[in-house]
Motif scaffolding. Structure first.
Motif, PDB file in Angstrom:
ATOM      1  N   VAL A  11     -72.650  25.205 -20.257  1.00  0.00           N
ATOM      2  CA  VAL A  11     -74.010  25.653 -20.588  1.00  0.00           C
ATOM      3  C   VAL A  11     -74.929  24.435 -20.650  1.00  0.00           C
ATOM      4  O   VAL A  11     -74.613  23.448 -21.314  1.00  0.00           O
ATOM      5  N   ASP A  36     -79.582  26.745 -18.277  1.00  0.00           N
ATOM      6  CA  ASP A  36     -79.365  28.097 -18.796  1.00  0.00           C
ATOM      7  C   ASP A  36     -80.370  28.447 -19.888  1.00  0.00           C
ATOM      8  O   ASP A  36     -80.727  29.614 -20.063  1.00  0.00           O
ATOM      9  N   GLU A  69     -83.973  33.636 -14.542  1.00  0.00           N
ATOM     10  CA  GLU A  69     -82.725  33.855 -15.282  1.00  0.00           C
ATOM     11  C   GLU A  69     -82.637  33.011 -16.544  1.00  0.00           C
ATOM     12  O   GLU A  69     -81.620  33.036 -17.243  1.00  0.00           O
ATOM     13  N   LEU A  70     -83.673  32.272 -16.867  1.00  0.00           N
ATOM     14  CA  LEU A  70     -83.649  31.339 -17.984  1.00  0.00           C
ATOM     15  C   LEU A  70     -83.735  32.071 -19.327  1.00  0.00           C
ATOM     16  O   LEU A  70     -84.477  33.038 -19.477  1.00  0.00           O
ATOM     17  N   LEU A 100     -76.021  34.524 -24.753  1.00  0.00           N
ATOM     18  CA  LEU A 100     -75.001  34.032 -23.834  1.00  0.00           C
ATOM     19  C   LEU A 100     -73.762  34.921 -23.856  1.00  0.00           C
ATOM     20  O   LEU A 100     -73.153  35.181 -22.807  1.00  0.00           O
ATOM     21  N   ARG A 131     -74.375  37.916 -21.768  1.00  0.00           N
ATOM     22  CA  ARG A 131     -74.316  37.604 -20.334  1.00  0.00           C
ATOM     23  C   ARG A 131     -72.877  37.434 -19.859  1.00  0.00           C
ATOM     24  O   ARG A 131     -72.565  37.735 -18.700  1.00  0.00           O
ATOM     25  N   PRO A 138     -74.875  37.677 -15.020  1.00  0.00           N
ATOM     26  CA  PRO A 138     -76.246  37.140 -15.011  1.00  0.00           C
ATOM     27  C   PRO A 138     -77.261  38.265 -14.938  1.00  0.00           C
ATOM     28  O   PRO A 138     -77.076  39.270 -14.247  1.00  0.00           O
TER      29      PRO A 138
END
Length: 401
Positions: free
Chosen positions: A9, A91, A118-119, A183, A186, A191
């Motif tokens: 990460v 990430d 995707e942040l 996280l 995900r 994603p």
């Protein structure tokens, strides 16, 4: 466990002071790569609070170990472009900029959803969006005062700020928790679209005030601060001992009170007194109980008090100063201290509180300002001629000495 929980990460952070740095240091403690973007002229202003740690500030070395420092001037087009290239590979973005600063840099949640879809974008602010105080700067003391924390700390007529920066630390930890939860989702779902997270210091402190706010809402009473005691339970406080030390004794229920009265201070008359039958009764007669316990403690040495309390199953502790905690056997015997590198030389730091079987926290070095600028930007494909050009333009900081 052979792999750090957050290995792989990458976190980019635009941070100052304590709240966001505590968040990102927590992520680094779990193995995330944290890239701290600082202004070339001075960097994080917490670097300069004092110089007591080999020429470095105590606040800074506390919450910034295990990070890489990249010096970028985000007011230059090249500096901002480099930040976005870092975000392309990241990430998570964490920031605690002044009100309006993220918008001026084009880093609002709406803009990031387009540029970095995707942040996970995390913003720590003072008072949250949409209220009359949203525009104001917010520091730890200011938020503690605004949220009522100072009103329940200290003594009546003498409000106080809790010593540690609890607003900053709590908010940083809530932000880290929210990141880890995202996280985790995900990992299960794969994603997905970018996620915007905001955590405000004021909301975090309002949460910590939960007992006091609930009590006041339903009683109409603003409880007064009691120094080293609690308005919720009695007896519970600090008492001087015969050997001139301070012991803290506490009860949390009626059974403990009976044992304290009968087995510790040997006052069965108090155990049978109807004025002290329930916790609510005891809170209403706190002064009488404190006087009786204080009289017994004043004639008894600390070691004897603690043995009697332990034997009776009564919570107790010794009042310690910071210098005494440095040599505390509970830390030494459990090997809680580690040596960490820093630009000023090796320093000593505590391990993070969570103990995870099979995982040793990395306890990385405290970074110098811009120490990793060249190495991180080289990963983006910037060769030496380009780095020289960027330095001449002022987009990146000078090479560290």
């Amino acid at each position: 466990m052979t792999r750090a929980p957050l290995a792989g990460v990458t976190v980019v952070t635009l941070e100052q002071a304590v709240s966001a740095p505590m968040c990102t240091r927590t992520l680094a403690d779990f193995g995330a790569r944290v890239i701290k973007v600082e202004h070339p002229d001075g960097g994080d202003f917490a670097r300069h609070y004092d110089d007591v740690v080999h020429g470095q500030a105590a606040h800074f070395v506390w919450v910034n170990r295990g990070k890489e420092s990249v010096a970028l001037d985000l007011k230059t087009p090249d500096g901002l472009r480099l930040l976005h290239r870092l975000l392309d590979r990241a990430d998570v973005l964490v920031s605690n900029l002044a009100p309006g600063a993220a918008a001026r840099l084009g880093l609002t949640p709406a803009e990031l959803a387009v540029t970095h879809p995707e942040l996970i974008a995390v913003e720590i602010d003072g008072f949250g969006a949409g209220g009359p105080l949203s525009h104001k700067r917010a520091y730890d003391l200011l938020v503690q005062a605004e949220s009522g924390v100072c009103a329940v700390t200290g003594r009546a007529g003498e409000p106080a700020k809790p010593g540690p920066p609890v607003a900053d630390v709590t908010t940083g930890l809530y932000a880290a928790l929210a990141i880890m939860a995202t996280l985790c989702d995900r990992m299960r779902s794969g994603p997905g679209p970018g996620t915007s997270i905001t955590v405000s210091l004021f909301d975090a402190m309002a949460e910590l005030m939960g007992y006091h706010l609930t009590y006041t809402r339903y009683s109409g009473v603003d409880q007064q601060p009691l120094g080293m005691s609690s308005p919720a339970v009695a007896p519970y406080g600090a008492y001087r001992t015969a050997d001139d030390q301070t012991v803290v004794l506490g009860t949390t229920n009626d059974r403990e009170w009976q044992r304290l009265a009968r087995e510790v201070i040997e006052r069965p008359d108090l155990a049978e007194d109807m004025r002290f039958r329930t916790n609510a009764d005891r809170c209403g007669h706190r002064a009488e109980l404190d006087a009786a316990i204080g009289q017994w403690c004043a004639a008894t040495e600390l070691a004897e008090i603690q043995k009697a309390a332990d034997d009776a199953g009564i919570g107790n502790s010794r009042y310690n100063t910071p210098s005494e905690v440095l040599d505390h056997p509970q830390l030494a015997d459990r090997d809680r201290w580690r040596t960490v590198d820093s630009p000023g030389g090796p320093i000593t730091a505590l391990l993070p509180p969570p103990v995870i079987s099979g995982f040793d926290p990395p306890m990385g070095a405290v970074p110098g300002l811009g120490e990793h600028t060249d190495s991180v930007l080289a990963e983006l494909g910037n060769a030496e001629p380009e780095l020289t050009r960027l330095r001449e333009l002022g987009a990146i900081g000078p090479r560290p000495q």
